[in-house]
Scaffold this motif. Structure first.
Motif, short mmCIF file in Angstrom:
data_model
loop_
_atom_site.label_atom_id
_atom_site.label_comp_id
_atom_site.label_asym_id
_atom_site.label_seq_id
_atom_site.Cartn_x
_atom_site.Cartn_y
_atom_site.Cartn_z
N ASP A 71 0.87 -1.26 0.34
CA ASP A 71 0.17 0.06 0.22
C ASP A 71 1.06 1.64 0.06
O ASP A 71 0.65 2.25 -0.70
N GLN A 72 1.78 1.17 0.60
CA GLN A 72 2.68 2.29 0.26
C GLN A 72 3.54 2.67 -0.31
O GLN A 72 3.50 3.87 -1.12
N MET B 114 -6.28 6.61 -4.10
CA MET B 114 -6.27 5.49 -2.67
C MET B 114 -7.06 4.98 -2.09
O MET B 114 -7.15 3.48 -2.20
N ASN B 115 -7.68 5.39 -1.76
CA ASN B 115 -8.89 5.32 -0.97
C ASN B 115 -9.94 3.94 -2.19
O ASN B 115 -10.68 3.14 -2.01
N PHE B 116 -10.36 4.14 -3.25
CA PHE B 116 -10.81 3.80 -4.13
C PHE B 116 -10.79 2.57 -4.83
O PHE B 116 -11.64 1.56 -4.74
N ALA B 117 -9.41 2.87 -5.10
CA ALA B 117 -8.41 1.61 -5.69
C ALA B 117 -8.47 0.44 -4.28
O ALA B 117 -8.79 -0.60 -4.87
N TRP B 118 -8.02 0.54 -3.49
CA TRP B 118 -7.14 0.13 -2.25
C TRP B 118 -8.16 -0.74 -0.85
O TRP B 118 -8.16 -1.57 -0.98
N ALA B 119 -9.85 0.06 -1.37
CA ALA B 119 -10.68 -1.37 -0.79
C ALA B 119 -10.50 -2.90 -1.54
O ALA B 119 -10.93 -2.48 -1.00
N GLY B 120 -10.94 -2.77 -2.70
CA GLY B 120 -11.26 -3.92 -3.61
C GLY B 120 -9.53 -4.48 -3.73
O GLY B 120 -9.30 -5.16 -3.66
N GLU C 274 -5.01 -10.18 0.38
CA GLU C 274 -5.65 -10.98 1.53
C GLU C 274 -6.22 -12.38 1.13
O GLU C 274 -6.43 -13.07 1.73
N GLY C 275 -6.37 -12.36 -0.29
CA GLY C 275 -7.17 -13.21 -1.07
C GLY C 275 -8.93 -13.55 -0.68
O GLY C 275 -8.68 -14.78 -0.87
N ARG C 276 -9.50 -12.52 -0.91
CA ARG C 276 -10.35 -12.55 -1.03
C ARG C 276 -11.34 -11.42 -2.28
O ARG C 276 -11.94 -10.49 -2.33
#
Length: 226
Positions: free
Chosen positions: A100-101, A206-212, A218-220
């Protein structure tokens, strides 16, 4: 004595003349700076070599001598600005940092660079894509390099997170294309909204993309309803 003084003055004049001569690289940079500003603000078709030469402080024949034609000048602008943008993104990312960084640093560098160089971004994002195929191909080649970089970043992070070496390359490449496309679109919008700082634009994506992406790490992965 007079003869010696005259010779001395002539020598000094010759030295001053030599000092005024700029290295070719410096002169070309001046011309490209002027061209990027003109193309970015006026558009490729409306821009003239006369105004580019005037802005650069040189004669039009000198522009043609160095850069051959308007088409070659525009191509040189695209290549220089695309390389600068790619380098800004690459140099901002520490490959040893968490996923994420890395993504955050890359996005922030992208939006900071496009905000600091709005004329260059207009050349790459608006002008080159619409003027004609040779110019669009130049931009697409540079874009492919950024997409490849983001693909490697996402793929390595996702595979490491849930230890799945079989994660399809096609899936990762699709995510990278979507992310780069979203960044390009958001940068175009942010540059027309002076109240949107680069860091805010980067945080929005970042907020939009990182949620997915976070779930993917995490394999989900999300699946459509049955």
């Amino acid at each position: 004595m007079k003869t010696g003084s005259t010779g001395s003055r002539a020598g000094e004049g010759g030295k001053r003349g030599r000092q005024k001569r700029m290295p070719r690289a410096v002169r070309e940079r001046q011309m490209l700076d002027a061209a990027v500003r003109t193309f970015g603000q006026r558009g490729y078709r409306a821009a003239s070599m006369d105004e580019i030469a005037e802005l650069a402080g040189v004669s039009k024949p000198l522009v043609y001598l160095y850069l051959n034609s308007k088409e070659d000048l525009f191509t040189a602008c695209i290549r220089r600005e695309a390389a600068a943008l790619t380098q800004a993104v690459r140099s901002a990312v520490n490959p040893d940092a968490p996923a994420d960084q890395q993504l955050w640093d890359g996005l922030r560098a992208f939006f900071e660079h496009t905000a600091l160089h709005p004329d260059a971004w207009a050349v790459l994002h608006s002008q080159a894509r619409t003027v004609g195929e040779p110019f669009a191909a130049e931009v697409n080649a540079a874009r492919a390099e950024i997409v490849a970089f983001v693909t490697a970043l996402i793929g390595a992070a996702a595979r490491a997170a849930h230890r799945d070496p079989s994660l399809p390359d096609r899936e990762v490449a699709g995510l990278a294309h979507a992310l780069v496309g979203a960044a390009e679109s958001l940068a175009g919008w942010a540059n027309t909204e002076p109240s949107v700082p680069a860091k805010e634009a980067a945080a929005t994506l970042m907020n939009f993309a990182w949620a997915g992406l976070g779930d993917l790490m995490e394999g989900r992965p999300w699946s459509p309803p049955a």
